[in-house]
Design an enzyme around this catalytic site. Sequence first.
Site, short mmCIF file in Angstrom:
data_model
loop_
_atom_site.label_atom_id
_atom_site.label_comp_id
_atom_site.label_asym_id
_atom_site.label_seq_id
_atom_site.Cartn_x
_atom_site.Cartn_y
_atom_site.Cartn_z
N HIS A 81 -1.33 -1.14 -4.16
CA HIS A 81 -2.60 -0.72 -3.56
C HIS A 81 -2.56 0.77 -3.29
CE1 HIS A 81 -6.33 -1.51 -1.32
NE2 HIS A 81 -5.89 -0.68 -0.42
N SER B 214 0.84 -1.20 0.00
CA SER B 214 0.00 0.00 0.00
C SER B 214 0.88 1.25 0.00
CB SER B 214 -0.89 0.02 1.24
OG SER B 214 -1.45 1.31 1.38
N ASP C 263 -7.00 -5.95 4.23
CA ASP C 263 -6.36 -4.63 4.20
C ASP C 263 -6.32 -4.03 5.60
OD1 ASP C 263 -7.09 -1.57 2.26
OD2 ASP C 263 -5.55 -2.06 3.74
N MET D 106 -11.77 5.30 -0.44
CA MET D 106 -12.41 5.53 0.84
C MET D 106 -12.96 6.96 0.79
SD MET D 106 -9.51 3.68 3.16
CE MET D 106 -8.30 3.78 1.86
N ASP E 233 -4.45 3.79 -1.66
CA ASP E 233 -5.50 4.17 -0.71
C ASP E 233 -5.88 5.63 -0.89
OD1 ASP E 233 -4.15 1.92 1.64
OD2 ASP E 233 -6.20 1.90 0.89
N MET F 69 -8.15 8.71 0.12
CA MET F 69 -8.97 9.15 1.26
C MET F 69 -9.41 10.60 1.07
SD MET F 69 -6.67 7.46 4.26
CE MET F 69 -6.33 5.71 4.25
N MET G 211 -11.85 -5.15 5.11
CA MET G 211 -11.00 -4.31 5.96
C MET G 211 -10.72 -5.03 7.27
SD MET G 211 -10.16 -1.71 4.25
CE MET G 211 -9.31 -0.78 5.51
N HIS H 25 -8.28 1.97 -4.07
CA HIS H 25 -9.26 1.77 -2.98
C HIS H 25 -9.84 3.12 -2.61
CE1 HIS H 25 -9.76 0.48 1.54
NE2 HIS H 25 -10.91 0.75 0.96
C1 DX5 Z 1 -6.46 1.87 6.06
C2 DX5 Z 1 -5.46 1.60 4.98
C3 DX5 Z 1 -4.38 0.67 5.53
C4 DX5 Z 1 -3.23 0.47 4.58
C5 DX5 Z 1 -2.32 -0.65 5.04
O1 DX5 Z 1 -7.40 2.75 5.60
O2 DX5 Z 1 -6.10 1.02 3.85
O3 DX5 Z 1 -5.00 -0.57 5.79
O4 DX5 Z 1 -3.70 0.15 3.35
O5 DX5 Z 1 -1.95 -0.35 6.30
P1 DX5 Z 1 -0.85 -1.21 7.12
O6 DX5 Z 1 0.27 -0.25 7.34
O7 DX5 Z 1 -1.57 -1.61 8.35
O8 DX5 Z 1 -0.45 -2.39 6.29
ZN ZN Z 2 -6.81 0.06 1.27
#
Ligand code: DX5
Ligand code: ZN
Length: 227
Positions: free
Chosen positions: A31, A6, A173, A66, A33, A35, A135, A64
């Site tokens: 991945h 990620s 995740d 969010m 993320d 946000m 999640m 992803h």
């Molecule tokens: C949460 C994120 C985390 C990230 C991975 O919103 O989506 O889950 O991808 O985080 P860690 O550092 O826990 O692997």
């Molecule tokens: Zn994610």
Amino acid sequence: MIIAPSLLAADYGNFAKDTLRAGRSGAEWLHLDIMDGHFVPNISFGPHVVKTIRPLTKMFFDVHLMCSKPEILLEPFAKAGADQIIVHVELTDRVTPLLWKIRSLGIKVGLCLNPPTSISHVQPYLDKIDHLLVMTVNPGFGGQEFIYETLPKIQQAAEWRLENKLSFTIGVDGGVNFKTVGDCARAGANAFVSGTALFGQRNMKAAVKKLRLLAEDNDPGLADLKM
Ligand code: DX5
Ligand code: ZN
């Protein structure tokens, strides 16, 4: 087994360097993320970052969202180079049109659910998606503790996949590391998002290999073959 570092856990001062590092690590997916500061209490990065790193690697870009209004982001991220877009089932009656729109853009369709959300909420969509993301932390931040109570949801999704002869991948995740990946694989996961445990290592290639071996060693499907 798919390993998906990620970018949330990467060096924000040098996404290009860490994208190249992930590309050389043997991981299949990157991945991303995204946000919006509304669906989750954090803001990460947008389509322009994805567009910038796209030419640097052939990795599958797993985006992803969010975000509370993913409708306005689907085309920008598809144009930026997303290979898959994941939206949250918590968006309730907007989920079906969202999944259709992602499909219409010619990319893979993913659906995600948060730890408090019952796995029953995703059941109506399982024949419409390529990827289910469970999640294993509450979304918003990397580096959180794994929530073990999410494991039965992975098992249930894997059972429904088998019963209905479906072929969606099951991802996890959040807090996925050398300690927790085996539990996830045993429950039926076959795609592992990991940020801190991979980008936090000096030798990312060795870390990806170790995470993959730990997942494969606990894959119930492979266990039968080892009998
Ligand atoms: C949460 C994120 C985390 C990230 C991975 O919103 O989506 O889950 O991808 O985080 P860690 O550092 O826990 O692997
Ligand atoms: Zn994610």
